[in-house]
Design an enzyme around this catalytic site. Structure first.
Site, PDB file in Angstrom:
ATOM      1  N   ASP A 195     -15.170  33.901 -33.893  1.00  0.00           N
ATOM      2  CA  ASP A 195     -14.447  32.641 -33.741  1.00  0.00           C
ATOM      3  C   ASP A 195     -15.202  31.621 -32.910  1.00  0.00           C
ATOM      4  OD1 ASP A 195     -12.393  33.255 -35.316  1.00  0.00           O
ATOM      5  OD2 ASP A 195     -10.932  33.648 -33.741  1.00  0.00           O
ATOM      6  N   ASP A 205       0.804  -1.220   0.000  1.00  0.00           N
ATOM      7  CA  ASP A 205       0.000   0.000   0.000  1.00  0.00           C
ATOM      8  C   ASP A 205       0.838   1.273   0.000  1.00  0.00           C
ATOM      9  OD1 ASP A 205      -2.237  -1.459  -0.136  1.00  0.00           O
ATOM     10  OD2 ASP A 205      -2.999  -1.002   1.862  1.00  0.00           O
ATOM     11  N   GLY A 224     -10.417  20.465 -33.928  1.00  0.00           N
ATOM     12  CA  GLY A 224     -11.158  19.492 -34.713  1.00  0.00           C
ATOM     13  C   GLY A 224     -11.609  20.066 -36.033  1.00  0.00           C
ATOM     14  N   LEU A 225     -12.007  21.353 -36.005  1.00  0.00           N
ATOM     15  CA  LEU A 225     -12.430  22.006 -37.250  1.00  0.00           C
ATOM     16  C   LEU A 225     -11.263  22.120 -38.216  1.00  0.00           C
ATOM     17  CD1 LEU A 225     -14.565  23.564 -38.855  1.00  0.00           C
ATOM     18  CD2 LEU A 225     -13.759  25.643 -37.716  1.00  0.00           C
TER      19      LEU A 225
END
EC number: 1.3.7.7
Length: 516
Positions: free
Chosen positions: A279, A36, A414-415
């Site tokens: 934007d 642990d 992503g765009l």
């Protein structure tokens, strides 16, 4: 029986370690087997602390189970006191040691140490890390204030405590800087900050303040409720994550101090203006799935929906103790909350919701990657990336700025990827094209028109007769500076394939075609 491969929270003794590590002069003796001790790495490797947590493990082994583990524990407590000379000590058992049923609290009390020793009973098989942290902090506060009388607060400046920031907390370090700075602008004194940086003696001064700011309810909610009952202290429960929440938080403080808000309070806030800019307005209505601990999931859903204009299609949390609050928040978006710590269930929910952005933990980041969806990490469990070297709060007005970037940049990236794929073969944007800023005198591209070459004209194909209204609406979601190119490519594709009426499906078929 289900094999668990990943969990959102550790066992409750990890929560106790987070409190002990956050404070000064506290030592934790943990009855635990040798294995642990891995927990140290959470603080030294993930949080990148420059020292081990103040924890002594008994580290019993298999051969010790047949002998006297109670004596082993008492020796560990005695040695830890002699070596570290703490101001107070907490004692307890890990999930494994809980099975051997020693009594850490009773064994430590029998030693008669000249410091407060707080025994923790943390049921490892029913509760989780955040509950363990909350319970530990509550017992420390209760032990420190047990003999404190209700103070007279009239006739002196208003002050507040900040409760909740702890070790291994998601952005706690930076949030605390922002909230402290905000309170300074609002002209209110800070009495005690705990547990982060506090000593045990500081906890006894908590009742002197007029109110307790519960920065993270998962950790400080239980202690704040106790302080409200015993010392009649007000609780400021608004978590200042997001622009609107920070404004509400500031208004609560102003009401407490009876002072007006300073005119320049929001001088550094940029997120509201950015959210109205070109934007980001084309991101309006993007479908977002939010999952995390209760505080961050609720706050980020509100930011996404109310401040940036996303549509929340999923909201959930692994914080079962705060299921009621998460369900109430989900009702605001006409959705049903997902309360679960089963990552497979959460993955299925994300896949079913088909969001365009996921805001979640590191696990949702992996899920989103598998599903091909942009993602931003907004909540614990923490990862080494969640302790950046730079200042990066989520709370306060600067935190709202950070959140704007956090929520919009994955979609923008992503765009960009989408556009690069869509126009990869375009005559103007392909790899062989000359830089456009060099004008007509630039060297001619070696390829004349990849599109024309790859899609020969079909003389007999009928020209498209028009666009469906829904397709036109979909086209308008594409930024204006490339919308014309998208229209042209779609119409080229339609002409080549004999499509006379362009639909939404035609647009995406064209995208897939040109992205090959």
């Amino acid at each position: 029986m289900q094999l668990t491969l990943w969990t959102y929270e550790g066992p409750p003794h990890i929560g106790a370690m987070r409190i002990a590590t956050a404070m000064q002069g506290i030592h934790y003796v943990l009855h635990a087997p040798q294995g642990d001790t891995y927990a140290d790495l959470l603080f030294t490797m993930i949080e990148r602390r420059d020292r081990r947590p103040p924890v002594t493990y008994t580290t019993f082994q298999a051969r010790d189970l047949g002998s006297d583990t109670a004596t082993l524990f008492k020796n560990a407590v005695r040695d830890a006191y002699e070596r570290f000379k703490p101001e107070a000590m907490i004692v307890g058992a890990s999930c494994t040691a809980e099975l051997i049923q020693d009594d850490p609290g009773g064994l430590a009390a029998a030693l008669g140490l000249p410091i407060p020793v707080i025994a923790l009973e943390l049921p490892a098989y029913q509760r989780k890390e955040n509950w363990g942290a909350a319970e530990t902090f509550y017992h420390l506060v209760r032990a420190a204030t047990n003999n404190v009388a209700v103070p007279a607060r009239t006739g002196r400046p208003v002050s507040v405590n900040i409760l909740g920031p702890a070790a291994l907390g998601f952005r706690h370090r930076d949030d605390l800087i922002e909230v402290t700075d905000l309170l300074g602008k609002l002209g209110v004194a800070i009495n005690v900050i705990a547990p982060l940086g506090a000593r045990f003696a500081d906890l006894a001064r908590i009742p002197e303040a007029d109110a307790n700011i519960v920065l993270y309810p998962e950790i400080a909610g239980t202690a704040a409720a106790y302080l409200a009952r015993k010392f009649s202290q007000k609780t400021i429960a608004t978590v200042p994550i997001g622009l609107n929440a920070t404004r509400e938080f500031a208004a609560e403080i102003a009401a407490l101090t009876h002072r007006p808000l300073p005119d320049d309070l929001e001088s550094g806030a940029r997120s509201a203006w950015y959210a109205r800019s070109v934007d980001s307005t084309y991101l309006t209505g993007k479908r977002v799935f939010v999952f995390g601990d209760a505080s961050h999931a609720i706050a980020l859903a509100r930011v996404a929906a109310r401040e940036i204009g996303f549509t929340v299609v999923g909201l959930g949390s692994y914080s079962r103790e705060f299921a009621r609050e998460v369900k109430a928040a989900a009702a605001l978006y006409d959705i049903e909350a997902l309360i679960s710590d089963d990552y497979l269930t959460i993955e299925a929910a994300i896949a079913a919701a088909q969001p365009e952005l996921v805001l979640g933990t590191q696990m949702e980041r992996h899920i989103a990657k598998r599903l091909g969806i942009p993602c931003a990490v907004i909540s614990a469990p923490t990862h080494v990336q969640d302790f950046p070297a730079r200042h990066s709060p989520f709370a306060g007005f600067e935190g709202a700025n950070v959140l704007f970037d956090t929520l919009t940049h994955p979609l923008m990236m992503g765009l960009e990827e989408h556009l690069l794929g869509m126009f990869r073969e375009d005559f103007e944007f392909n790899d062989q094209a000359a830089p456009s800023h060099l004008g007509a005198e630039a060297a001619a591209p070696t390829l004349t028109s990849p599109i024309a070459a790859s899609i020969p004209a079909a003389p007999d194909a009928p020209a498209p007769v028009g666009w469906e209204a829904s397709a036109e609406a979909e086209l308008k979601k594409i930024p204006f500076f490339v919308r014309g190119k998208a229209r042209k490519n779609t119409e080229l594709f339609a002409a080549e394939h004999g499509v006379t009426l362009i639909t939404i499906e035609t647009i995406y078929d064209a995208k897939a075609h040109f992205s090959r």
